[in-house]
Enzyme design. Structure first.
Site, PDB file in Angstrom:
ATOM      1  N   CYS A  24      95.662 114.439  24.938  1.00 50.71           N
ATOM      2  CA  CYS A  24      94.134 113.556  24.598  1.00 50.71           C
ATOM      3  C   CYS A  24      93.137 114.333  24.883  1.00 50.71           C
ATOM      4  O   CYS A  24      92.993 114.635  26.302  1.00 50.71           O
ATOM      5  CB  CYS A  24      94.251 112.335  24.943  1.00 50.71           C
ATOM      6  SG  CYS A  24      92.700 111.356  24.559  1.00 50.71           S
ATOM      7  N   CYS A  51      89.974 116.084  18.386  1.00 57.44           N
ATOM      8  CA  CYS A  51      90.116 114.899  18.181  1.00 57.44           C
ATOM      9  C   CYS A  51      91.627 114.951  17.904  1.00 57.44           C
ATOM     10  O   CYS A  51      92.205 114.848  16.679  1.00 57.44           O
ATOM     11  CB  CYS A  51      89.680 113.820  17.341  1.00 57.44           C
ATOM     12  SG  CYS A  51      90.279 112.154  17.411  1.00 57.44           S
TER      13      CYS A  51
END
Length: 286
Positions: A229, A111
């Site tokens: 991302c 993440c």
């Protein structure tokens, strides 16, 4: 203690033996030559990293014969907001402990923005905290974070100036750009797709990325970060964009895969995902 039990100590030794047998029954499968276990710590709403990484390592297996299995732990995250990201960070050590129960060889903290939300350089402490948690659980493992991987790989390939694409709302995109610049790489342009729901991010069409890349001014860029991302799908577009633009194209996922391979001592040999994973950007480790 004598190796021959007798007297009142015998029941305790019998109980210990039963416990040992039960532990052996539930122990992780013994490691075998030619196989590595990779632990993933992902947001609970992530739907991309557990598809893109296994696909990349499947291609690595095709090239090398070495096989990889994946074992995940999840931390609650639905919306990509500063508050939810920091709450996820608080659960990172717990997740590292849980996934280390599978006796993994390396843990990928997948993440990127959760780590970057803590400020430039935060990947170092995050990786240390998770590595310590795994070691204290009796299963030490190398730890790679997506934030650290992207930051380090950009430096390793000699990228001094980059453009990047993110799915985030503008404030988080600006934060990611500041984090990258904190690592010594100038961000020339940062595209923000303004999607806050993490499930929606995972449904974005990677086929739109080549068009977005064409709209960037890359005349001064050394590399393009096509997806800053791990949840925004990008694998299908990486090679297409790199071939078209002639620039190295990286993503949070390819940088993470690269560092996982290096942590395992394996040279990248992945096809169709850019020069980084094909082994064409960084000299082989002797």
């Amino acid at each position: 203690m004598s190796s021959t039990p007798s007297g009142p100590s015998t029941p305790h030794l019998v109980a210990d033996g039963a416990a040992a047998a039960a532990a052996e029954e539930h122990a992780p499968e013994p490691r075998r030559p030619g196989r590595s276990r990779i632990g993933l710590v992902v947001p609970s709403s992530n739907t991309t990293m557990e598809t893109e990484l296994p696909e990349l390592f499947r291609r690595q297996t095709e090239a090398t014969g070495h096989s990889y299995t994946f074992h995940s732990a999840r931390a609650a995250l639905k919306n990509v907001t500063h508050e939810e990201l920091l709450a996820m960070v608080d659960r990172a050590a717990e997740c590292a402990t849980a996934v280390s129960d599978a006796d993994v060889d390396v843990i990928a903290y997948a993440c990127l923005v959760a780590v970057m939300a803590q400020g430039p350089g935060a990947h170092t402490s995050s990786e240390e905290v998770m590595a310590r948690a795994a070691a204290e659980n009796g299963h030490p493992a190398a730890v790679v974070s997506s934030a650290g991987a992207l930051t380090r790989v950009l430096r390793e390939v000699g990228a001094r100036r980059v453009a990047l694409v993110t799915p985030y709302m503008r404030p988080l995109t600006d934060m990611v750009a500041a984090y990258v610049e904190g690592g010594g790489v100038e961000v020339l342009e940062a595209v923000s797709l303004e999607v806050s729901d993490n499930l929606a991010v995972g449904c974005l069409d990677a086929g739109q990325l080549p068009g977005i890349a064409r709209g960037l001014d890359l005349s001064r860029a050394d590399a393009l970060v096509l997806s800053a991302c791990v949840q925004m799908p990008s694998l299908d577009a990486v090679q297409v964009v790199e071939d078209e633009l002639g620039l190295p194209v990286l993503t949070a996922a390819t940088a993470t895969a690269y560092e996982v391979l290096r942590a395992l001592g394996h040279e990248p040999a992945v096809t169709g995902a850019g020069r980084l994973l094909a082994g064409g950007l960084v000299p082989a480790v002797s």
